[in-house]
Write a protein that holds these residues in place. Structure first.
Motif: not given
Lengths: 466, 296
Positions: B17-20, B206-208, B210-214
């Motif tokens: 649904x687009x929410x990681x 965490x960084x990973x 956030x990377x995936x979300x962006x």
């Protein structure tokens, strides 16, 4: 120990660590775990956290107790293959030098190299592995038989001294130590994380030898708003500083609500009758006179000598964050000389800078360098006779430890008399008042002395003040 | 109906649904469905608290009913209200018809009870969510903004999922909605509310992650640029700022840089676009100084 016993002991330990876990929450946790199973430790942690921890400040204590009662591994970790995930052990082997457990100078150098790499990469798994390794190799307190072993995080920090590695890590990234403060902070945070991991590992091992109840009782830290100002470490102080903003905001909301509730004054008869004309003389709507806002001046005198400086600056920052609740605020710092710091506080100022500015102001407040309450009060009465008016509330912050010097009690009595109200906030527990060079009881006879040891007490006091 | 099959299932369907979600979020969401308890979500502004509720609704195909809380919110806005105007019109019309029927000596209608029927009931979000027969996610947004009295009302609704309307009787939930409450901690919620809820604190990722979300929010962005954004935002969070940048700001920043056509994030670009991420002038000054953006 059956699973239920362990659950009950865990809940009991949480309660003694200061978390208010109710019976129904405990039942919820059992339901949650029955629904989820025990296959995965992090899922179990999440289930317990969701059902038992209802406030974020309690989370640190919860995690510590959880690690004691549901440890990730037992013993040295590496030897119990059947319990550790095979992939993880493989990774541990491939990390090379970590499998042998010597603690000579060569091993120490190798270990520190590995730590520099891990800190630079910011890899949490590698850090956890190294922390485990570090405690096993360098943390053992020597001279105790099997079953009696003790480990010490102090030993580890002493040998490994990760704080000194920050510069090496930064150079590894191609940076000079002072070139990029922001990156330096990131590395510092990594080092603190490593220290936290080492402490957790020491607690885990201690819990194995002596039982989790024992360790939970003595080593689990209080939540940050319950932590004593005087017992706080550097990392705690930073956390407290971050808490100040939200605390001030919460207090301001509460005060405004409180004031709004009291805003209605007595019935305004003329207004009510005039308004009743439109409804044929029937007073449908009662009008009230607005209550006059009673705001007060505040004068704060802070002891900024070593031991209580943190307490003073927290209180000052909180008071100034809430300054719109007061008419006028003036702040003075002293050690043995008085110095006005009101202009250091401007709205929207950054808390870190304010703290630094306060620290430098301590130099202006120092003449001989030894705390002397009597002299400071006398100087205040001489230099700022106009500061106290019948509208002023006087607030003195300090531990009342005056190095056995003259207390200038008549001067203080005069100050208290010329102010509307006066309070003394003491960051020490009442049982320490009057011990050693503390003149708490002498001053307490002149003005009410209030114990103010942590953020909760401070927030409560400031709220009642306005 | 079960909302999710397992914690892993919750995580997967939220991702679809687009929410990681991280593991704690997925587990807690699953528990909220399995235990049928309200879920209280706290955390800094902009980390996706409200978005979580929306994502649950999307993932389960449920309808989202939203109650936005504010100071002065009352029962009439949160629960139900009688439609006074319509009732008044009905009474006036009834008076006319009753006169006519009196002339014709017909039996009288008791219009006093007629005006308190479903027809004149305006349901507000809480009652709507309880009465719906289809799966519903009830989002009570920024619950800390309400007054203490509304909290008491919520307690009653959230523990039994039933509402008593004096004129109509008690209405119990046909199907319990999944309730998500969000809070920014401007006011301490009472112990009673906390005890009835499951609690989830969402923090900066965490960084990973956030990377995936962006990447998922801004699909046409280059990978190196995302990495630079995530790294810079992490450095900004390590500073003590009045408002640290959260995920919403990272995504905004990524969008800004893409629309500017910037391929790489150097000191000059950061300096020029920092206003997207930091919203206080003291924070900006501090960041410029600490990140050494301006030389000399």
């Amino acid at each position: 120990m059956s699973l239920l016993d362990r659950h009950l002991a865990f809940v009991e330990a949480l309660r003694s660590a200061g978390l208010p876990v109710s019976l129904s929450e405990g039942l919820d946790a059992v339901h949650a775990i029955t629904g989820l199973g025990l296959a995965d430790r992090e899922t179990l942690r999440a289930a317990y956290a969701a059902t038992l921890v209802k406030r974020q400040p309690h989370r640190t204590g919860f995690d510590q107790v959880f690690d004691l009662y549901f440890p990730a591994l037992i013993g040295d970790g590496a030897s119990s293959d059947q319990l550790v995930d095979p992939a993880e052990t493989a990774a541990e082997d491939s990390a090379g030098s970590t499998t042998d457990s010597g603690d000579g100078p060569q091993e120490l150098a190798d270990f520190r190299d590995a730590l520099v790499d891990a800190l630079g990469m910011g890899d949490p798994d590698a850090l956890a592995r190294l922390a485990r390794d570090a405690v096993q190799r360098f943390g053992l307190i020597r001279g105790r038989g099997p079953g009696e072993q003790r480990w010490s995080s102090y030993n580890v920090m002493n040998r490994v001294s990760p704080g000194e590695l920050v510069a090496r890590v930064l150079r590894g990234m191609g940076l000079e130590p002072d070139q990029d403060p922001a990156t330096r902070r990131l590395v510092d945070a990594q080092v603190r994380a490593f220290e936290g991991l080492v402490e957790a590992e020491v607690r885990r091992r201690a819990a194995e030898v002596r039982g989790p109840e024992h360790v939970a009782r003595y080593t689990v830290r209080k939540s940050i708003d319950q932590l004593d100002f005087t017992a706080a470490r550097k990392s705690d102080l930073e956390e407290m500083r971050r808490e100040l903003g939200p605390l001030a905001r919460r207090l301001a909301t509460r005060m405004n609500r409180h004031k709004a509730a009291r805003r209605r004054g007595p019935v305004d008869f003329r207004h009510t009758v005039r308004a009743s004309m439109s409804s044929g003389g029937v007073p449908l709507e009662i009008h009230h006179r607005p209550r006059r806002p009673s705001r007060s001046d505040l004068v704060v005198l802070c002891d900024v000598s070593g031991s209580v400086a943190n307490f003073a600056s927290f209180t000052l920052m909180l008071v100034f964050a809430l300054r719109e609740q007061f008419d006028r605020v003036r702040a003075f710092t002293f050690v043995d000389e008085i110095h006005e710091v009101t202009d250091r506080f401007r709205p929207g100022l950054d808390p870190v800078e304010t703290m630094a500015a306060l620290a430098t102001s301590a130099q202006h407040a120092t003449l001989w360098g030894r705390t002397n309450y009597g002299r400071a009060f006398t100087r205040f009465a001489e230099q700022h006779p106009d500061a106290l008016t019948p509208k002023t509330n006087l607030l003195v912050l300090g531990d009342a430890r005056s190095n056995y010097s003259d207390l200038a009690l008549p001067v203080v009595a005069g100050l208290v008399k010329s102010a509307r109200h006066a309070w003394w906030l003491n960051p020490e527990a009442p049982r320490h008042w009057g011990t050693g060079d503390s003149a708490a009881h002498e001053y307490a006879a002149l003005l009410p002395m209030v114990e103010c040891r942590n953020l909760t007490q401070l927030g409560q006091f400031v709220h009642d003040l306005a | 109906m079960t909302w999710f099959d397992s914690a892993a299932d919750a995580g997967k369907r939220l991702a679809d649904a687009g929410y990681l979600a991280d593991q704690a979020t997925a587990t807690t969401t699953f528990l909220a469905g399995a235990l049928e308890k309200p879920l209280l979500v706290e955390g800094p502004a902009g980390v996706g608290k409200t978005e979580l509720a929306k994502a649950i609704a999307r993932a389960t195909g449920a309808e989202l009913v939203r109650l936005q809380c504010y100071e002065g919110l009352d029962e009439a806005r949160a629960l139900y209200e009688w439609n006074y105007k319509k009732q008044l019109l009905f009474i006036q019309a009834a008076e006319v018809t009753s006169k006519e029927s009196e002339e014709r000596a017909e039996p009288q209608r008791d219009w006093a009870t007629d005006i308190f029927t479903e027809e004149f009931l305006l349901t507000r979000p809480l009652l709507t969510a309880i009465r719906r027969a289809e799966p519903t996610v009830l989002l009570i947004d920024e619950v800390d903004k309400t007054d203490v009295e509304v909290e008491g009302l919520l307690l009653e609704v959230l523990s039994d999922f039933q509402v008593t309307i004096p004129e109509l009787g008690t209405m119990a939930a046909v199907r319990r909605p999944l309730v998500v409450l969000t809070s920014n901690a401007t006011r301490e919620l009472s112990e009673a509310v906390r005890r009835r809820c499951l609690y989830l604190h969402i923090d900066y990722p965490d960084a990973d992650r956030e990377h995936a979300i962006v990447t998922s929010q801004v699909p046409d962005i280059e990978d190196t640029l995302v990495r630079q954004i995530v790294e810079t935002v992490a450095r900004l969070r390590a500073l003590e700022l009045r408002k640290s940048p959260s995920i919403a700001e990272s995504v905004d920043w990524a969008r800004t840089l893409v629309s500017l056509g910037t391929g790489t994030l150097d000191a000059a670009t950061i300096d020029a676009t920092l206003g997207v991420v930091l919203k206080h002038s003291s924070d900006l000054d501090r960041a410029v100084r600490e990140l050494r953006l301006r030389q000399g």
